[in-house]
Enzyme design. Structure first.
Site, mmCIF file in Angstrom:
data_model
loop_
_atom_site.group_PDB
_atom_site.id
_atom_site.type_symbol
_atom_site.label_atom_id
_atom_site.label_comp_id
_atom_site.label_asym_id
_atom_site.label_seq_id
_atom_site.Cartn_x
_atom_site.Cartn_y
_atom_site.Cartn_z
ATOM 1 N N VAL A 60 65.713 60.920 -13.644
ATOM 2 C CA VAL A 60 65.097 61.054 -12.320
ATOM 3 C C VAL A 60 66.058 61.569 -11.258
ATOM 4 C CG1 VAL A 60 63.229 59.400 -12.654
ATOM 5 C CG2 VAL A 60 65.490 58.577 -11.938
ATOM 6 N N ASN A 86 60.274 53.388 -8.637
ATOM 7 C CA ASN A 86 60.840 52.104 -9.030
ATOM 8 C C ASN A 86 62.203 52.218 -9.705
ATOM 9 O OD1 ASN A 86 60.675 49.145 -10.094
ATOM 10 N ND2 ASN A 86 60.800 50.393 -11.964
ATOM 11 N N SER A 138 64.668 46.666 -1.594
ATOM 12 C CA SER A 138 65.152 45.297 -1.816
ATOM 13 C C SER A 138 65.513 44.671 -0.480
ATOM 14 C CB SER A 138 66.394 45.332 -2.722
ATOM 15 O OG SER A 138 67.038 44.076 -2.751
ATOM 16 N N TYR A 151 74.556 49.936 -4.135
ATOM 17 C CA TYR A 151 73.163 49.526 -4.317
ATOM 18 C C TYR A 151 72.485 49.266 -2.974
ATOM 19 C CZ TYR A 151 69.150 46.902 -6.135
ATOM 20 O OH TYR A 151 67.881 46.468 -6.442
ATOM 21 N N ALA A 153 73.342 50.441 -0.036
ATOM 22 C CA ALA A 153 73.168 51.709 0.677
ATOM 23 C C ALA A 153 71.955 52.466 0.153
ATOM 24 C CB ALA A 153 74.423 52.561 0.539
ATOM 25 N N SER A 154 71.756 52.441 -1.153
ATOM 26 C CA SER A 154 70.603 53.139 -1.728
ATOM 27 C C SER A 154 69.295 52.512 -1.285
ATOM 28 C CB SER A 154 70.700 53.159 -3.257
ATOM 29 O OG SER A 154 70.435 51.886 -3.824
ATOM 30 N N LYS A 155 69.253 51.192 -1.199
ATOM 31 C CA LYS A 155 68.022 50.509 -0.821
ATOM 32 C C LYS A 155 67.755 50.604 0.683
ATOM 33 C CE LYS A 155 66.840 49.392 -4.949
ATOM 34 N NZ LYS A 155 65.676 50.069 -5.556
#
Length: 218
Positions: A60, A86, A138, A151, A153-155
């Site tokens: 992805v 997701n 999250s 993680y 930062a991505s969320k």
């Protein structure tokens, strides 16, 4: 059934939250298209989801791979009604020790993947109208979490992406929403907890209490 004859695409649909999401849509009559990086788990999930389900192994983080998957699903069904972003990974570690490749990998799979999917599917959805995009983020994207700078930062980025795309596509009949789960006991989450414990020097029990007891304000 609420989603009878609707086509639902789910990234990271072979396990965890993605798989349960697929199962629930299937129970409501949806035709499910899942992708994942794990071919064995993906094929097994699609088989259990029934004859109307399909699986494709997709990276992805690759816009070309995502476009190919989405085009294939549209060619098969002639419509795409729901996209669930997701897919996600963790590569935990304190910021002073975090490797650049671990930062890049998490941002690519967790955040860039959503950009790739939304960009490709929106060209189809704007013609259909009345479509839905759901982004899995999250609570740590709001509150932060030590040992998970990449993680988090991505969320956090996913939340911002959701708000912006919702404003861009809302007038075309496309709703875009983010779901911010708290702690969900999946295999990936338990592995992440173990790595967080190693990187921070805190016990898994202590971290679990902190995560499950967190209250997001605002």
């Amino acid at each position: 059934m609420r989603f009878e004859n609707k086509v639902v695409m789910i990234t990271g649909g072979a396990a965890g939250i993605g798989r349960v999401t697929a199962e629930n849509f299937a129970k409501e009559g949806a035709r499910i298209a899942i992708c994942d990086i794990n071919p064995e788990a993906g094929e097994a999930a699609a088989k259990e989801l029934g004859p109307e389900a399909s699986f494709q192994q997709v990276d992805v983080a690759s816009s070309a791979a995502v476009s190919g998957w989405i085009e294939g699903v549209f060619d098969k069904y002639g419509q795409i009604d729901v996209l669930v972003n997701n897919a996600g990974i963790t590569r935990d570690g304190l910021i002073m020790r975090m490797k650049e490749e671990d930062w890049d990998a998490v941002i690519s799979v967790n955040l860039k993947s959503a950009f790739n999917c939304i960009k490709a599917v929106s060209k189809i959805m704007v013609k259909q109208r009345s479509c839905r995009i759901i982004n899995l983020t999250s609570v740590v994207g709001v509150m932060g979490n030590p040992g998970q700078a990449n993680y988090v930062a991505s969320k956090a980025g996913m939340i911002g992406l959701t708000k912006t795309v919702a404003k861009e596509l809302g007038a075309r009949g496309i709703t875009v929403n983010a779901v911010c789960p708290g702690w969900v006991k999946t295999e990936a989450a338990m592995l992440s907890l173990s790595k967080m414990s190693e990187s921070t020097g805190r016990s898994e029990a202590e971290l679990m209490d902190e995560i499950t007891g967190a209250q997001v304000l605002g």
